[in-house]
Write a protein that holds these residues in place. Structure first.
Motif, PDB file in Angstrom:
ATOM      1  N   ALA A 152     -11.850  -1.416   5.005  1.00  0.00           N
ATOM      2  CA  ALA A 152     -11.868  -2.267   3.861  1.00  0.00           C
ATOM      3  C   ALA A 152     -11.367  -3.558   3.573  1.00  0.00           C
ATOM      4  O   ALA A 152     -11.347  -4.461   2.916  1.00  0.00           O
ATOM      5  CB  ALA A 152     -12.258  -1.741   1.936  1.00  0.00           C
ATOM      6  N   TYR A 153     -10.257  -3.687   4.676  1.00  0.00           N
ATOM      7  CA  TYR A 153      -9.463  -4.851   4.845  1.00  0.00           C
ATOM      8  C   TYR A 153      -9.568  -5.156   5.526  1.00  0.00           C
ATOM      9  O   TYR A 153      -9.410  -6.276   5.961  1.00  0.00           O
ATOM     10  CB  TYR A 153      -8.381  -4.186   5.275  1.00  0.00           C
ATOM     11  N   MET A 189       1.605   6.501  -6.980  1.00  0.00           N
ATOM     12  CA  MET A 189       0.166   7.580  -7.177  1.00  0.00           C
ATOM     13  C   MET A 189       0.728   8.809  -6.782  1.00  0.00           C
ATOM     14  O   MET A 189       0.232  10.385  -8.028  1.00  0.00           O
ATOM     15  CB  MET A 189      -0.520   6.823  -6.683  1.00  0.00           C
ATOM     16  N   GLU A 219      -7.593  -2.256  -4.524  1.00  0.00           N
ATOM     17  CA  GLU A 219      -5.701  -3.025  -4.038  1.00  0.00           C
ATOM     18  C   GLU A 219      -6.209  -3.372  -2.237  1.00  0.00           C
ATOM     19  O   GLU A 219      -5.560  -4.462  -2.092  1.00  0.00           O
ATOM     20  CB  GLU A 219      -5.303  -1.891  -3.003  1.00  0.00           C
ATOM     21  N   SER A 220      -7.730  -3.307  -1.776  1.00  0.00           N
ATOM     22  CA  SER A 220      -8.086  -3.557  -0.556  1.00  0.00           C
ATOM     23  C   SER A 220      -8.535  -5.761  -0.662  1.00  0.00           C
ATOM     24  O   SER A 220      -7.925  -6.337  -0.144  1.00  0.00           O
ATOM     25  CB  SER A 220      -9.021  -2.673   0.228  1.00  0.00           C
ATOM     26  N   THR A 221      -8.742  -5.877  -1.689  1.00  0.00           N
ATOM     27  CA  THR A 221      -8.736  -7.152  -2.235  1.00  0.00           C
ATOM     28  C   THR A 221      -7.748  -7.866  -2.496  1.00  0.00           C
ATOM     29  O   THR A 221      -7.377  -8.607  -2.589  1.00  0.00           O
ATOM     30  CB  THR A 221     -10.394  -7.175  -3.481  1.00  0.00           C
ATOM     31  N   GLU A 265     -12.025  -7.969   5.399  1.00  0.00           N
ATOM     32  CA  GLU A 265     -12.657  -8.943   4.860  1.00  0.00           C
ATOM     33  C   GLU A 265     -11.050  -9.358   4.500  1.00  0.00           C
ATOM     34  O   GLU A 265     -11.182 -10.958   4.328  1.00  0.00           O
ATOM     35  CB  GLU A 265     -13.854  -9.155   3.959  1.00  0.00           C
ATOM     36  N   ALA A 278     -17.398  -0.850  -5.058  1.00  0.00           N
ATOM     37  CA  ALA A 278     -16.923  -0.014  -5.602  1.00  0.00           C
ATOM     38  C   ALA A 278     -16.976   1.226  -6.087  1.00  0.00           C
ATOM     39  O   ALA A 278     -15.938   1.831  -6.079  1.00  0.00           O
ATOM     40  CB  ALA A 278     -16.172  -0.080  -7.171  1.00  0.00           C
ATOM     41  N   SER A 279     -18.322   1.638  -6.214  1.00  0.00           N
ATOM     42  CA  SER A 279     -18.912   2.939  -5.790  1.00  0.00           C
ATOM     43  C   SER A 279     -18.969   3.192  -4.463  1.00  0.00           C
ATOM     44  O   SER A 279     -18.646   5.164  -4.978  1.00  0.00           O
ATOM     45  CB  SER A 279     -20.516   2.426  -6.063  1.00  0.00           C
ATOM     46  N   LYS A 327     -15.958 -11.455  -6.038  1.00  0.00           N
ATOM     47  CA  LYS A 327     -14.854 -12.130  -5.141  1.00  0.00           C
ATOM     48  C   LYS A 327     -14.541 -13.311  -4.910  1.00  0.00           C
ATOM     49  O   LYS A 327     -13.323 -13.975  -4.471  1.00  0.00           O
ATOM     50  CB  LYS A 327     -16.069 -12.172  -3.276  1.00  0.00           C
ATOM     51  N   TYR A 385       1.417  -3.022  -7.754  1.00  0.00           N
ATOM     52  CA  TYR A 385       0.961  -1.670  -7.543  1.00  0.00           C
ATOM     53  C   TYR A 385      -0.193  -1.750  -9.309  1.00  0.00           C
ATOM     54  O   TYR A 385      -0.628  -1.124 -10.278  1.00  0.00           O
ATOM     55  CB  TYR A 385       1.561  -0.554  -7.804  1.00  0.00           C
ATOM     56  N   ASP A 431      -8.389   7.917  -3.546  1.00  0.00           N
ATOM     57  CA  ASP A 431      -8.801   7.289  -4.710  1.00  0.00           C
ATOM     58  C   ASP A 431      -9.071   5.661  -4.016  1.00  0.00           C
ATOM     59  O   ASP A 431      -8.635   4.444  -4.878  1.00  0.00           O
ATOM     60  CB  ASP A 431      -8.011   7.560  -5.893  1.00  0.00           C
ATOM     61  N   LEU A 432      -8.102   6.003  -3.270  1.00  0.00           N
ATOM     62  CA  LEU A 432      -8.215   4.446  -2.069  1.00  0.00           C
ATOM     63  C   LEU A 432      -9.229   4.337  -1.318  1.00  0.00           C
ATOM     64  O   LEU A 432      -9.980   4.863  -1.124  1.00  0.00           O
ATOM     65  CB  LEU A 432      -6.487   4.588  -1.485  1.00  0.00           C
ATOM     66  N   ASP A 433      -9.232   2.794  -0.901  1.00  0.00           N
ATOM     67  CA  ASP A 433      -9.762   2.173   0.208  1.00  0.00           C
ATOM     68  C   ASP A 433      -9.576   2.062   1.008  1.00  0.00           C
ATOM     69  O   ASP A 433      -9.329   2.768   1.553  1.00  0.00           O
ATOM     70  CB  ASP A 433      -9.822   1.094  -0.235  1.00  0.00           C
ATOM     71  N   ARG A 472     -16.514   5.001  -1.892  1.00  0.00           N
ATOM     72  CA  ARG A 472     -14.838   5.760  -1.440  1.00  0.00           C
ATOM     73  C   ARG A 472     -15.141   6.628  -0.825  1.00  0.00           C
ATOM     74  O   ARG A 472     -14.347   7.755  -0.928  1.00  0.00           O
ATOM     75  CB  ARG A 472     -14.078   5.443  -2.821  1.00  0.00           C
ATOM     76  N   VAL A 529       0.481  -1.737   0.278  1.00  0.00           N
ATOM     77  CA  VAL A 529      -0.097   0.211  -0.269  1.00  0.00           C
ATOM     78  C   VAL A 529       0.554   1.596  -0.392  1.00  0.00           C
ATOM     79  O   VAL A 529       0.876   1.999  -0.789  1.00  0.00           O
ATOM     80  CB  VAL A 529      -0.740  -0.161   0.875  1.00  0.00           C
ATOM     81  N   GLY A 542      -9.267  -9.944   1.271  1.00  0.00           N
ATOM     82  CA  GLY A 542     -10.558 -10.499   0.467  1.00  0.00           C
ATOM     83  C   GLY A 542     -11.463 -10.557  -0.060  1.00  0.00           C
ATOM     84  O   GLY A 542     -11.127 -10.637  -1.505  1.00  0.00           O
ATOM     85  N   GLY A 543     -12.140 -10.631  -0.077  1.00  0.00           N
ATOM     86  CA  GLY A 543     -13.432  -9.664  -0.340  1.00  0.00           C
ATOM     87  C   GLY A 543     -13.430  -8.793  -0.846  1.00  0.00           C
ATOM     88  O   GLY A 543     -12.140  -7.924  -1.011  1.00  0.00           O
ATOM     89  N   VAL A 544     -14.441  -8.128  -2.155  1.00  0.00           N
ATOM     90  CA  VAL A 544     -14.884  -7.275  -2.476  1.00  0.00           C
ATOM     91  C   VAL A 544     -15.840  -6.086  -1.847  1.00  0.00           C
ATOM     92  O   VAL A 544     -16.877  -6.090  -2.103  1.00  0.00           O
ATOM     93  CB  VAL A 544     -14.847  -7.370  -4.097  1.00  0.00           C
ATOM     94  N   PRO A 545     -14.881  -4.638  -1.849  1.00  0.00           N
ATOM     95  CA  PRO A 545     -15.437  -3.528  -0.950  1.00  0.00           C
ATOM     96  C   PRO A 545     -16.454  -2.951  -2.114  1.00  0.00           C
ATOM     97  O   PRO A 545     -15.743  -3.070  -3.814  1.00  0.00           O
ATOM     98  CB  PRO A 545     -14.949  -3.144  -0.498  1.00  0.00           C
ATOM     99  N   TYR A 549      -4.169  -6.964  -2.254  1.00  0.00           N
ATOM    100  CA  TYR A 549      -3.485  -6.867  -1.275  1.00  0.00           C
ATOM    101  C   TYR A 549      -3.289  -8.837  -0.250  1.00  0.00           C
ATOM    102  O   TYR A 549      -1.794  -9.063  -0.848  1.00  0.00           O
ATOM    103  CB  TYR A 549      -2.078  -5.651  -1.209  1.00  0.00           C
ATOM    104  N   PRO A 550      -3.912  -8.310  -0.053  1.00  0.00           N
ATOM    105  CA  PRO A 550      -4.565  -9.443   1.306  1.00  0.00           C
ATOM    106  C   PRO A 550      -4.775 -11.139   0.726  1.00  0.00           C
ATOM    107  O   PRO A 550      -3.713 -11.379   0.318  1.00  0.00           O
ATOM    108  CB  PRO A 550      -5.470  -9.318   2.091  1.00  0.00           C
ATOM    109  N   ILE A 551      -4.994 -10.680  -0.626  1.00  0.00           N
ATOM    110  CA  ILE A 551      -5.114 -11.953  -1.337  1.00  0.00           C
ATOM    111  C   ILE A 551      -3.009 -12.280  -1.880  1.00  0.00           C
ATOM    112  O   ILE A 551      -3.402 -13.863  -1.843  1.00  0.00           O
ATOM    113  CB  ILE A 551      -5.266 -11.640  -2.923  1.00  0.00           C
TER     114      ILE A 551
END
Lengths: 325, 110
Positions: free
Chosen positions: A77-78, A51, B45-47, A80, A87-88, B10, B29, A71-73, A90, A44, A82-85, B49-51
């Protein structure tokens, strides 16, 4: 990509660090290992600086850093990991509210199935002295009660050696020796019968007295208690060979699939093979003791097979999925 | 609908990350930028990087740290043999799955 190195101002650096710290806290709460947390934080941080470089900020200000971070999560959001936050949405980075923290992930722990199996196994052995302890007084009581039975006792009276004839008249017919002996027998029998009747009457009285004093009821309760205690214990003890073996196999399966979150493979294997090996040992002893030379040969073959099987099993489960031991 | 899309994404992240590294090693990145080229994936990135950290731990990826011109060292990820095998397997399954779902949706019998 430019080759210019980025040197954020102290305030900007502080802003960045606050964001990275917030991510760290979320990952700690998610029980992520330190090495993985460090890898994520490095990625990160590298991205933020990349950036900033792309924006042409050689010495980025707090505003520049804020613009990049927006611009970052968000750190939460971390959660999970591994999950997907979504996107809409932020929003700007913010401190992590406690409600956003994830439920604690399972820490690495010893296999519970293996522990239960190991506790179950000795129960079958401990059951034997326990049963003796409980059964002995019960059997003693039962034996004692048998003597104080209400049922009429049947006595086997020995048959006289000869049929009893009518008593002869001593004046006209002098008694022979055999007749005298028979007369003595009859007298003895009458005396014995009288004694037995008296004894039976006394015993009945004793039973009636014991009932009146509640001693008979207490004895009956005691036997029910013994059954209540022995029943579950007996079931547990008798089921131990099956339960321990099954739990051992289940534990091995769990450990191998846990990816390192569950350990205790040694104990799990012990549970799985303990009773099969005891059974096999019994079979070997039987063969070598009772079946002569062929039995000894069979016993030897069984012992070798057992050793090879255990060795193979250990190798098989010792190469775990995900490095679990 | 949004929940279904989120769950679908996911489940696909790992395959996408491995696919992004199929072209060669890349740092975090850079992987994100490769993924951003695919429309509708919306993987952030929050998805990722952990992966990446998890896959590195599992031996699917190998990590190499190298200096960066922009600041701290970069962590370059590349597929190991295990990773290539996993990608191949996942890719094969994905093809079968999409074919089956497509067939189902178009009314064809399997």
């Amino acid at each position: 990509m430019t080759s210019e190195s980025v040197n954020p101002s102290p305030e900007a650096r502080e802003r960045m660090d606050a964001y990275l710290d917030a991510i760290e806290r979320v990952l700690v709460a998610a029980d992520m290992p330190r090495a993985e947390r460090k890898g994520i934080a490095d990625d990160v941080e590298a991205q933020i600086l990349e950036m900033l470089t792309a924006r042409g900020c050689a010495t980025p200000s707090v505003e520049d850093v804020g613009a990049v971070l927006s611009d970052l999560d968000p750190p939460e959001a971390y959660a999970e990991a591994g999950g997907v936050p979504p996107a809409s949405t932020r929003p700007a980075p913010s401190p992590v509210p406690p409600s956003a923290l994830p439920r604690k992930a399972a820490r690495p722990h010893f296999s519970r199935a293996a522990i239960v199996g190991a506790c179950w196994a000795p129960l079958s052995l401990a059951l034997i002295p326990l049963m003796l302890l409980v059964l002995y007084p019960m059997l003693s009581y039962s034996g004692a009660r048998h003597h104080v039975s209400e049922e009429p006792v049947m006595h086997v009276v020995p048959e006289p050696a000869e049929p009893v004839r009518e008593a002869p008249d001593p004046a006209t017919d002098p008694l022979t020796e055999a007749e005298l002996e028979a007369a003595e027998w009859r007298a003895l029998e009458a005396q014995q019968e009288a004694g037995e009747r008296q004894l039976e009457a006394e015993l009945k009285q004793k039973v009636a007295r014991a009932r009146a004093e509640g001693r008979v009821e207490r004895g009956a309760t005691l036997s029910w208690l013994a059954i209540l205690i022995l029943g579950p214990l007996g079931l547990l003890g008798l089921s131990a060979p099956f339960g321990t073996t099954i739990l051992g196999i289940v534990a091995i399966s769990h450990i191998r699939r846990s990816g390192g979150r569950i350990y205790g493979m040694g104990l799990a294997l012990f549970d799985a093979v303990l009773f099969p090996l005891i059974l096999l040992a019994g079979l070997i002893v039987f063969c070598t003791s009772f079946l002569g030379i062929w039995g000894m040969l069979v016993g030897l073959v069984l012992a070798v097979v057992a050793a090879v099987v255990v060795r193979l099993l250990w190798r098989r489960v010792g190469a775990p999925v995900g490095g679990a031991r | 609908m949004r929940s279904w899309v989120s769950q679908l994404r996911k489940g696909l992240v790992e395959l996408c990350v491995l696919g992004a590294l199929n072209d060669g090693e890349a740092y975090g990145y850079e992987i994100l930028q490769r993924l951003a080229q695919a429309d509708n994936l919306a993987i952030t990135e929050s998805t990722v990087y952990p992966i990446l950290a998890r896959l590195a731990k599992e031996g699917v990826l190998q990590v190499r740290v190298a200096p960066s011109p922009s600041g701290p060292p970069r962590r370059y990820y590349r597929l190991t043999d295990t990773g290539r095998a996993r990608l191949s397997e996942m890719h094969r399954y994905w093809r079968h799955l999409t074919a089956a779902v497509d067939g189902l949706l178009s009314g064809e019998k399997p």
